[in-house]
Design a protein around this motif. Structure first.
Motif, short mmCIF file in Angstrom:
data_model
loop_
_atom_site.label_atom_id
_atom_site.label_comp_id
_atom_site.label_asym_id
_atom_site.label_seq_id
_atom_site.Cartn_x
_atom_site.Cartn_y
_atom_site.Cartn_z
N PHE A 232 36.64 35.36 50.86
CA PHE A 232 36.97 36.72 50.46
C PHE A 232 36.19 37.08 49.21
N THR A 233 35.97 38.39 49.01
CA THR A 233 35.29 38.88 47.81
C THR A 233 36.19 39.85 47.07
N VAL A 234 36.41 39.59 45.79
CA VAL A 234 37.17 40.47 44.90
C VAL A 234 36.16 41.35 44.16
N SER A 235 36.35 42.66 44.21
CA SER A 235 35.42 43.55 43.51
C SER A 235 36.17 44.73 42.90
N GLY A 236 35.53 45.40 41.96
CA GLY A 236 36.10 46.60 41.36
C GLY A 236 37.14 46.35 40.29
N LEU B 271 48.49 34.52 41.09
CA LEU B 271 47.33 34.29 40.24
C LEU B 271 46.57 35.60 39.99
N VAL B 272 46.16 35.83 38.76
CA VAL B 272 45.29 36.96 38.44
C VAL B 272 43.86 36.49 38.65
N LEU B 273 43.12 37.20 39.52
CA LEU B 273 41.75 36.83 39.82
C LEU B 273 40.81 37.93 39.34
N SER B 274 39.73 37.51 38.70
CA SER B 274 38.68 38.45 38.30
C SER B 274 37.75 38.66 39.50
N GLU B 275 36.76 39.51 39.32
CA GLU B 275 35.80 39.76 40.39
C GLU B 275 35.04 38.48 40.72
N GLY B 276 34.79 38.28 42.01
CA GLY B 276 34.07 37.09 42.46
C GLY B 276 34.44 36.75 43.88
N ASP B 277 34.05 35.55 44.31
CA ASP B 277 34.32 35.10 45.67
C ASP B 277 35.39 34.02 45.68
N ILE B 278 36.33 34.15 46.59
CA ILE B 278 37.29 33.08 46.87
C ILE B 278 36.62 32.20 47.92
N GLU B 279 36.48 30.91 47.60
CA GLU B 279 35.70 30.01 48.44
C GLU B 279 36.52 28.83 48.92
N LEU B 280 36.14 28.33 50.10
CA LEU B 280 36.68 27.09 50.63
C LEU B 280 35.65 26.01 50.35
N ASP B 281 36.04 24.97 49.64
CA ASP B 281 35.13 23.90 49.22
C ASP B 281 35.47 22.64 50.01
N CYS B 282 34.55 22.21 50.87
CA CYS B 282 34.74 21.02 51.70
C CYS B 282 33.84 19.89 51.19
N ALA B 283 34.40 18.70 51.04
CA ALA B 283 33.65 17.56 50.53
C ALA B 283 32.80 16.89 51.60
N ALA B 284 33.11 17.15 52.88
CA ALA B 284 32.38 16.49 53.97
C ALA B 284 31.91 17.53 54.99
#
Length: 154
Positions: A35-39, A117-130
């Motif tokens: 997801f992308t948070v903007s504005g 959670l308060v989130l600033s502008e940016g991308d919510i990412e899924l981080d996979c180790a494998a």
């Protein structure tokens, strides 16, 4: 004359705005944008992923994080969870406490964050180790904190 309020309008008023992301394969030993948070800033109220294609059986420590648009390092939204061999229908969510691991189960009670959670502008990412096969669809609930702030599927 009466006005009928639709179900999605009731949810928006009481639980936030829903943004859905279609199922997609897992990022391969990296992170991928969900997801992308903007504005402006938003208040993250809920986040749920559902496995739609079984996850490969091998260790894959996975977490969610925010990659801010402004300068600064990625911020973990939860600690890692091994998602090895998760079946279709397995659900993922977070508590809102950054140190807590991502949760998974076939049944999750209230998907709303215990600590939004308060989130600033940016991308919510899924981080996979494998590099595992498998796919997950995601739903996010939020409310804008700043006028004009929004979240869209990446």
């Amino acid at each position: 004359m009466s006005v009928i309020i639709q179900g999605d309008q009731v949810r928006t008023i009481t639980q936030g705005i829903l943004v859905s992301r279609a199922t997609a394969t897992l990022p391969q030993s990296t992170d991928g944008s969900l997801f992308t948070v903007s504005g402006g800033r938003v208040l993250l109220l809920g986040l749920v992923g559902e496995v739609t294609t079984v996850i490969q059986t091998q260790v894959n420590n996975t977490k969610l994080k925010l990659n801010p648009t402004a300068t600064g390092a990625d911020q973990d939204l939860c600690a890692a969870l091994d998602i090895s061999a998760d079946a279709v229908g397995e659900l993922y969510t977070i508590s809102g406490t950054v140190g807590d691991a991502m949760r998974s189960d076939l049944l999750i009670g209230n998907p709303l964050l215990a600590a939004p959670l308060v989130l600033s502008e940016g991308d919510i990412e899924l981080d996979c180790a494998a590099s595992n096969t498998g796919s997950v669809a995601w739903d996010l609930l939020y409310t804008p904190l700043d006028n004009g702030a929004s979240v869209v599927s990446a």
